[in-house]
Every structure is written in structure tokens, then in C-alpha cells.
Design a protein around this motif. Structure first.
Motif, PDB file in Angstrom:
ATOM      1  N   LYS A  16      10.413  62.631 -10.021  1.00  0.00           N
ATOM      2  CA  LYS A  16      11.578  63.132 -10.746  1.00  0.00           C
ATOM      3  C   LYS A  16      11.136  63.954 -11.955  1.00  0.00           C
ATOM      4  CE  LYS A  16      15.841  61.564 -12.824  1.00  0.00           C
ATOM      5  NZ  LYS A  16      16.653  60.426 -13.207  1.00  0.00           N
ATOM      6  N   ASN A  17      11.743  65.113 -12.142  1.00  0.00           N
ATOM      7  CA  ASN A  17      11.409  65.985 -13.263  1.00  0.00           C
ATOM      8  C   ASN A  17      12.299  65.637 -14.455  1.00  0.00           C
ATOM      9  OD1 ASN A  17      10.596  68.003 -14.953  1.00  0.00           O
ATOM     10  ND2 ASN A  17      11.512  69.670 -13.792  1.00  0.00           N
ATOM     11  N   GLU A  18      11.720  65.013 -15.463  1.00  0.00           N
ATOM     12  CA  GLU A  18      12.478  64.654 -16.664  1.00  0.00           C
ATOM     13  C   GLU A  18      12.047  65.567 -17.803  1.00  0.00           C
ATOM     14  OE1 GLU A  18      12.554  60.535 -17.639  1.00  0.00           O
ATOM     15  OE2 GLU A  18      12.479  59.947 -15.541  1.00  0.00           O
ATOM     16  N   SER A  19      12.877  66.563 -18.093  1.00  0.00           N
ATOM     17  CA  SER A  19      12.547  67.483 -19.174  1.00  0.00           C
ATOM     18  C   SER A  19      13.127  66.973 -20.482  1.00  0.00           C
ATOM     19  CB  SER A  19      13.078  68.885 -18.880  1.00  0.00           C
ATOM     20  OG  SER A  19      14.478  68.842 -18.777  1.00  0.00           O
ATOM     21  N   LYS A  20      12.458  67.260 -21.550  1.00  0.00           N
ATOM     22  CA  LYS A  20      12.923  66.882 -22.879  1.00  0.00           C
ATOM     23  C   LYS A  20      14.032  67.833 -23.314  1.00  0.00           C
ATOM     24  CE  LYS A  20       9.920  63.676 -24.008  1.00  0.00           C
ATOM     25  NZ  LYS A  20      10.256  62.342 -24.361  1.00  0.00           N
ATOM     26  N   ASP A  21      15.000  67.299 -24.037  1.00  0.00           N
ATOM     27  CA  ASP A  21      16.074  68.115 -24.578  1.00  0.00           C
ATOM     28  C   ASP A  21      15.525  68.833 -25.810  1.00  0.00           C
ATOM     29  OD1 ASP A  21      18.355  69.268 -25.520  1.00  0.00           O
ATOM     30  OD2 ASP A  21      19.384  67.403 -25.974  1.00  0.00           O
ATOM     31  N   LEU A  22      15.369  70.119 -25.715  1.00  0.00           N
ATOM     32  CA  LEU A  22      14.766  70.888 -26.807  1.00  0.00           C
ATOM     33  C   LEU A  22      15.735  71.118 -27.962  1.00  0.00           C
ATOM     34  CD1 LEU A  22      12.735  73.486 -24.725  1.00  0.00           C
ATOM     35  CD2 LEU A  22      11.932  71.383 -25.782  1.00  0.00           C
ATOM     36  N   THR A  23      16.975  70.715 -27.813  1.00  0.00           N
ATOM     37  CA  THR A  23      17.946  70.895 -28.885  1.00  0.00           C
ATOM     38  C   THR A  23      18.105  69.638 -29.737  1.00  0.00           C
ATOM     39  OG1 THR A  23      19.788  70.244 -27.467  1.00  0.00           O
ATOM     40  CG2 THR A  23      19.239  72.600 -27.549  1.00  0.00           C
ATOM     41  N   THR A  24      17.337  68.582 -29.452  1.00  0.00           N
ATOM     42  CA  THR A  24      17.400  67.368 -30.244  1.00  0.00           C
ATOM     43  C   THR A  24      16.973  67.684 -31.671  1.00  0.00           C
ATOM     44  OG1 THR A  24      16.920  65.994 -28.337  1.00  0.00           O
ATOM     45  CG2 THR A  24      16.550  65.014 -30.485  1.00  0.00           C
ATOM     46  N   ARG A  25      17.772  67.245 -32.623  1.00  0.00           N
ATOM     47  CA  ARG A  25      17.514  67.525 -34.040  1.00  0.00           C
ATOM     48  C   ARG A  25      17.038  66.250 -34.718  1.00  0.00           C
ATOM     49  NH1 ARG A  25      17.078  69.395 -38.736  1.00  0.00           N
ATOM     50  NH2 ARG A  25      18.749  69.954 -40.163  1.00  0.00           N
ATOM     51  N   TYR A  26      16.070  66.394 -35.589  1.00  0.00           N
ATOM     52  CA  TYR A  26      15.519  65.285 -36.351  1.00  0.00           C
ATOM     53  C   TYR A  26      15.646  65.591 -37.841  1.00  0.00           C
ATOM     54  CZ  TYR A  26      13.573  63.827 -31.911  1.00  0.00           C
ATOM     55  OH  TYR A  26      13.432  63.440 -30.614  1.00  0.00           O
ATOM     56  N   LEU A  27      15.875  64.546 -38.643  1.00  0.00           N
ATOM     57  CA  LEU A  27      16.056  64.702 -40.084  1.00  0.00           C
ATOM     58  C   LEU A  27      14.934  64.021 -40.847  1.00  0.00           C
ATOM     59  CD1 LEU A  27      19.857  63.804 -40.286  1.00  0.00           C
ATOM     60  CD2 LEU A  27      18.845  66.075 -40.133  1.00  0.00           C
TER      61      LEU A  27
END
Length: 66
Positions: free
Chosen positions: A2-13
Motif C-alpha cells: 500500500k502506498n501511504e503518502s504523507k500529507d504535505l499540507t500538515t502544519r506544525y507550530l
């Protein structure tokens, strides 16, 4: 596999961004974490950050409890 790509729009503070968000001193988010009031941050490449979605969920829970 299964191809699990990371969400590149995740924001960190950062702690500074959290302090600005809540109009508190930069050390306050750390005190909140120690007392269990704020979700624990994560380490990303040696930097400590809070996932914005976790913070938003915490905020929603705070509003519901009020």
C-alpha cells in the motif's frame, strides 16, 4: 504494498507561534504541557513542534468543556 503518502499540507507550530496564538509568554505552552493541559509536542529533525490539527482539536475540546 500500500502506498501511504504523507500529507504535505500538515502544519506544525513552534512554541513561539503557540505563545503568539494565545497571547502568552513563550514558556507558558511548556508549562501547559507539563501540567497536562496541552497536547505534547513532537520532535521533527531536532525541532519541537505541535501539530496544528492536534491544537485545533484541543481548542474544540476546551470550548466544549466551557
Amino acid at each position: 504494498m500500500k502506498n501511504e503518502s504523507k500529507d504535505l499540507t500538515t502544519r506544525y507550530l513552534s512554541d513561539k507561534e503557540l505563545a503568539t496564538r494565545y497571547s502568552v509568554h513563550r514558556a507558558t505552552p511548556w508549562r501547559w504541557v507539563q501540567s497536562g493541559k496541552l497536547p505534547a509536542p513532537i520532535k521533527i529533525n531536532g525541532c519541537t513542534r505541535w501539530k496544528l490539527s492536534d491544537i485545533q482539536e484541543w481548542e474544540a475540546n476546551q470550548e466544549a468543556a466551557a
